[in-house]
Scaffold this motif. Sequence first.
Motif, PDB file in Angstrom:
ATOM      1  N   CYS A 126       0.850  -1.191   0.000  1.00  0.00           N
ATOM      2  CA  CYS A 126       0.000   0.000   0.000  1.00  0.00           C
ATOM      3  C   CYS A 126       0.888   1.245   0.000  1.00  0.00           C
ATOM      4  O   CYS A 126       1.988   1.231   0.539  1.00  0.00           O
ATOM      5  CB  CYS A 126      -0.879  -0.025   1.246  1.00  0.00           C
ATOM      6  SG  CYS A 126      -1.924   1.418   1.441  1.00  0.00           S
ATOM      7  N   SER A 142       0.635   3.729   1.750  1.00  0.00           N
ATOM      8  CA  SER A 142       0.908   4.171   3.122  1.00  0.00           C
ATOM      9  C   SER A 142       2.234   3.602   3.621  1.00  0.00           C
ATOM     10  O   SER A 142       2.987   4.286   4.321  1.00  0.00           O
ATOM     11  CB  SER A 142      -0.223   3.763   4.063  1.00  0.00           C
ATOM     12  OG  SER A 142      -1.435   4.300   3.614  1.00  0.00           O
ATOM     13  N   HIS A 188       0.374  -3.737   6.236  1.00  0.00           N
ATOM     14  CA  HIS A 188      -0.851  -3.600   7.034  1.00  0.00           C
ATOM     15  C   HIS A 188      -2.091  -4.004   6.244  1.00  0.00           C
ATOM     16  O   HIS A 188      -3.200  -3.642   6.611  1.00  0.00           O
ATOM     17  CB  HIS A 188      -0.990  -2.141   7.502  1.00  0.00           C
ATOM     18  CG  HIS A 188      -1.137  -1.195   6.353  1.00  0.00           C
ATOM     19  ND1 HIS A 188      -0.059  -0.699   5.649  1.00  0.00           N
ATOM     20  CD2 HIS A 188      -2.232  -0.733   5.726  1.00  0.00           C
ATOM     21  CE1 HIS A 188      -0.504   0.045   4.663  1.00  0.00           C
ATOM     22  NE2 HIS A 188      -1.818   0.044   4.676  1.00  0.00           N
ATOM     23  N   CYS A 218      -7.090  -3.241   3.620  1.00  0.00           N
ATOM     24  CA  CYS A 218      -6.851  -1.791   3.600  1.00  0.00           C
ATOM     25  C   CYS A 218      -7.517  -1.115   2.415  1.00  0.00           C
ATOM     26  O   CYS A 218      -8.506  -0.400   2.574  1.00  0.00           O
ATOM     27  CB  CYS A 218      -5.371  -1.427   3.656  1.00  0.00           C
ATOM     28  SG  CYS A 218      -5.150   0.377   3.548  1.00  0.00           S
TER      29      CYS A 218
HETATM   30 ZN    ZN Z   1      -3.036   0.947   3.356  1.00  0.00          ZN
END
Ligand code: ZN
Length: 360
Positions: free
Chosen positions: A38, A40, A59, A163
């Motif tokens: 991701c 992030s 995550h 996510c």
């Molecule tokens: Zn994420």
Amino acid sequence: MRAALLKSIPGQLEIDEVVIGEPGPGEVLVRTSAAGLCHSDLHFMTGAYPYPTPTVLGHESAGVVEAVGAGVTYVQEGDHVISCLSVFCGKCEYCLSGRPNLCAKEGLTRTLTGAQRLSMPDGSPCHQFLHLSSFGEHMLVHENALVKIRKDMPLDRAALIGCSVTTGLGAVFRTAAVPATSTVAVIGCGGVGLNVVQGAAIAGASRVIAVDMNETKLELARQFGATDVVNASQADAVAAVHELSGGGVEFSFEAIGLKQTAEQAWAMLAAGGTATVVGMIPFGQSIELPGYDFLAEKKIQGSNMGSNRFRFDMPRYVDLYMDGKLKLDELVSARITLDEINDGFEAMKQGEIARSVIVF
Ligand code: ZN
Ligand code: APR
Ligand code: ZN
């Protein structure tokens, strides 16, 4: 176990041995089946957001329960689960008022004095990332970071629900609560933005205008339900959205994490419209909005993990997928090994791919 470690910031990930503990009270040991890459994670690798090192990133994951600690009744060995960083205590004001994604998260980690969930082979600390650390062969997490799912759901696609899917769909269904027939614009069509696009389509938006700088992404956005696309490298995105929507949209979503595009999301709105910022704007950076726009009753809001109640939402997203109503297969651009993780993040930086998924 083998895991992808971030040892210095900014930095790449290093595959190394990490020691994982036994499940204590309220904890669950999960064998990681798949983990998505991701943006992030990348924000923490580049230093856009701070985090203590060394840490095992990741995550967005799904796996199989291997062992449970004392007092765990929610799952048992063999259960299939999706992890979520929105681990909830169930006791704080946010949890009790129906906003568990904003949980104060007290008592959900081990006390700093005793043995930690993760450590380096020499006994030095290894920090767990966002209560999960999915880029490892196992995860040792609080039971409230997991949701059980049906066993006929493929775990590599289930991981994405952990996510990007929940962040994107939740921004539409929960944070903005987009009504049917609304006009919507989405800036950024990566793993998260494509799920905002398909969320808007599922919600019954009449127009879904997708904005990206990459043609491949815009093509994907059409597959995910965009009615119109704008290539921001060739056109002024704000002017194009105003023209396509006849004066601005009712709902705009920023799914990149940039000051410039957050400001564009605001500028794309019609009077009375709502902008939802899903992307993570670099830590310490502010965005600027023209004050007179408030006379037009425009609104702007953040969305954290799609304002999820993940134990409620995720099994329903699984059902939508299994019934052919949610696109997940098309989100997986590449299945990679843990050792290929840095190449995966490099591909993300190039903007060509929707999601790379590590299959363990
Ligand atoms: Zn994420
Ligand atoms: N204008 C339009 N599109 C852009 C621009 C821009 N100025 N800059 C980048 N993009 C596009 C890229 O081409 C890419 O398709 O934004 C997309 C970002 O996608 P990913 O890198 O896959 O990011 P994703 O994982 O979807 O996360 C997006 O949401 O949760 C947050 O932290 C996450 O801030 C990040 C955001
Ligand atoms: Zn709480």
